[in-house]
Motif scaffolding. Structure first.
Motif, PDB file in Angstrom:
ATOM      1  N   ASP A   3     -12.054   5.769   6.803  1.00 12.15           N
ATOM      2  CA  ASP A   3     -12.116   4.405   6.267  1.00 12.15           C
ATOM      3  C   ASP A   3     -13.515   3.808   6.444  1.00 12.15           C
ATOM      4  O   ASP A   3     -13.669   2.595   6.526  1.00 12.15           O
ATOM      5  CB  ASP A   3     -11.083   3.515   6.987  1.00 12.15           C
TER       6      ASP A   3
ATOM      7  N   SER B  80      -8.789   8.051  -3.786  1.00 10.75           N
ATOM      8  CA  SER B  80      -8.410   8.548  -2.464  1.00 10.75           C
ATOM      9  C   SER B  80      -8.120  10.045  -2.539  1.00 10.75           C
ATOM     10  O   SER B  80      -7.112  10.466  -3.123  1.00 10.75           O
ATOM     11  CB  SER B  80      -7.167   7.800  -1.953  1.00 10.75           C
TER      12      SER B  80
ATOM     13  N   ALA C  93       0.945   4.057  -2.864  1.00  6.70           N
ATOM     14  CA  ALA C  93       0.692   5.464  -2.539  1.00  6.70           C
ATOM     15  C   ALA C  93       1.809   6.349  -3.090  1.00  6.70           C
ATOM     16  O   ALA C  93       1.544   7.419  -3.661  1.00  6.70           O
ATOM     17  CB  ALA C  93       0.568   5.646  -1.026  1.00  6.70           C
TER      18      ALA C  93
ATOM     19  N   GLU D  49       0.822  -1.203   0.000  1.00  9.78           N
ATOM     20  CA  GLU D  49       0.000   0.000   0.000  1.00  9.78           C
ATOM     21  C   GLU D  49       0.861   1.259   0.000  1.00  9.78           C
ATOM     22  O   GLU D  49       0.528   2.250  -0.652  1.00  9.78           O
ATOM     23  CB  GLU D  49      -0.933  -0.017   1.221  1.00  9.78           C
TER      24      GLU D  49
ATOM     25  N   THR E 229     -14.033  11.187   2.480  1.00  8.80           N
ATOM     26  CA  THR E 229     -12.766  11.360   1.766  1.00  8.80           C
ATOM     27  C   THR E 229     -11.562  11.215   2.686  1.00  8.80           C
ATOM     28  O   THR E 229     -10.452  10.993   2.217  1.00  8.80           O
ATOM     29  CB  THR E 229     -12.703  12.737   1.086  1.00  8.80           C
TER      30      THR E 229
ATOM     31  N   LEU F  62      -4.628  11.325  -1.185  1.00  6.70           N
ATOM     32  CA  LEU F  62      -3.518  11.151  -2.135  1.00  6.70           C
ATOM     33  C   LEU F  62      -3.608  12.180  -3.255  1.00  6.70           C
ATOM     34  O   LEU F  62      -2.585  12.719  -3.698  1.00  6.70           O
ATOM     35  CB  LEU F  62      -3.538   9.731  -2.715  1.00  6.70           C
TER      36      LEU F  62
ATOM     37  N   ALA G  88     -17.330   4.158   1.639  1.00  5.41           N
ATOM     38  CA  ALA G  88     -16.455   3.632   0.587  1.00  5.41           C
ATOM     39  C   ALA G  88     -17.259   2.839  -0.441  1.00  5.41           C
ATOM     40  O   ALA G  88     -17.010   2.931  -1.646  1.00  5.41           O
ATOM     41  CB  ALA G  88     -15.366   2.753   1.200  1.00  5.41           C
TER      42      ALA G  88
ATOM     43  N   THR H 241      -6.489   7.302  -8.616  1.00  2.95           N
ATOM     44  CA  THR H 241      -7.011   6.821  -7.331  1.00  2.95           C
ATOM     45  C   THR H 241      -8.308   7.532  -6.989  1.00  2.95           C
ATOM     46  O   THR H 241      -8.560   8.642  -7.479  1.00  2.95           O
ATOM     47  CB  THR H 241      -5.984   7.079  -6.207  1.00  2.95           C
TER      48      THR H 241
END
Length: 317
Positions: free
Chosen positions: A83, A223, A6, A2, A80, A226, A88, A221
């Protein structure tokens, strides 16, 4: 794994955001040259805060919210940076609509550059395509029709997302034409705008250029943290380019080409994922880094050889 992913995503985002904003840096530098010292200082200090935390921070949240309205504005914001499994899942369910809309926006952006904008030609076929500006709208309409028809076979809302992506492109194109016109007036000395007006124009220009990087980031992504890190670092680099060695940056003639081919590649990836085709998560950052590096090398070779052949195409009025 991970952590490695990232890092790869952030590096890819930084490379993409930087080259995609080269034009932004050049326009900013040209306008700043006409402004007083206090206005330049304001833009290069407060402007970076607005660019990173305002535009590039708020836009991903708005996109997540609009593409997943069931979360609501607060839910989209917390989702955002958390978790939460339910949030999600909701974002994942709405991802095809976001990706297809963004993919069409990116593909139209590339086609407009290829067919209707000034460029330094290097890839075979670019010079010929540059003479086809009037056909851009016909090509865009045909592509939109095909994608909408295909999307409607899966989900009617997916077709609406496709139309939404094209609408965003044409709206942003209008803003860019306005910004181009105003910046040209400033460079020619025919404008009597105050420094306050110029600062507002710079923020509008920065916002329009930010759209490309933020939408394209979702190919890397979903995410937002990120995206914020990668695009934020890229925005800081662009600000540095605005005040340092901008004339040297102009010599790297094919960086814009690299940005646009990256945009096209990311657009294809996003459209494919919008239609449910599974693309490995490392493809987008690897391809972007590779494309940017290749066109950077071509630019270096051009500088060393002193080859300054330019394919000039009139801009749209």
């Amino acid at each position: 794994m991970e952590i490695a992913y990232a890092i790869l995503v952030i590096v890819g985002l930084v490379a993409f955001e930087t080259v995609a904003s080269i034009d932004n840096a050049i326009i900013n530098a040209d306008i700043l040259a006409t402004m007083k010292a206090w206005a330049r200082r304001w833009f290069l200090t407060w402007g970076i805060i607005i660019a990173v935390f305002g535009i590039r921070g708020v836009l991903p949240w708005l996109i997540i919210w609009f593409s997943t309205p069931s979360l609501g504005p607060i839910g989209a914001l917390t989702a955002t940076f958390s978790d939460d499994a339910t949030a999600a899942a909701a974002i994942e369910q709405s991802a095809p609509f976001l990706l297809l809309a963004g993919g069409i926006f990116m593909i139209f952006l590339f086609l407009h550059w290829l067919m209707a904008e000034e460029k330094n030609c290097i890839v075979p076929g670019e010079r010929a395509m540059s003479r086809q500006g009037p056909w851009f709208y016909a090509v865009a309409a045909i592509i939109l029709f095909i994608l909408c028809y295909s999307a409607a076979q899966i989900n009617a809302l997916l077709a609406v997302a496709a139309v939404g992506g094209s609408a965003i492109f044409f709206i942003m194109q209008g803003f860019r034409l306005f910004a181009d016109k105003k910046s040209a007036e400033l460079e020619s000395g025919t404008s009597n705008k105050s420094d306050i007006s110029k600062l507002m124009l710079l923020e509008v220009i920065d916002a329009t250029f930010s759209i490309d990087g933020v939408i394209g980031a979702f190919a890397f992504t979903m995410s937002v943290p990120l995206i914020l890190i990668g695009n934020g670092i890229g925005a800081v680099i662009v600000r540095e380019l605005t005040v340092r060695n901008i004339d040297n940056i102009r010599k790297y003639a094919y960086l814009k080409n690299g940005a646009m081919y990256s945009i096209f590649t990311l657009g294809l990836i996003m459209c494919s994922e919008g239609f449910g085709i599974d693309i490995p998560i490392w493809i987008a950052p690897i391809l972007t880094i590779g494309i940017v590096s290749f066109f950077f090398w071509l630019s270096l070779r051009r500088i060393k050889k002193g080859d300054f052949g330019v394919c000039v195409v009139p801009r749209e009025q």
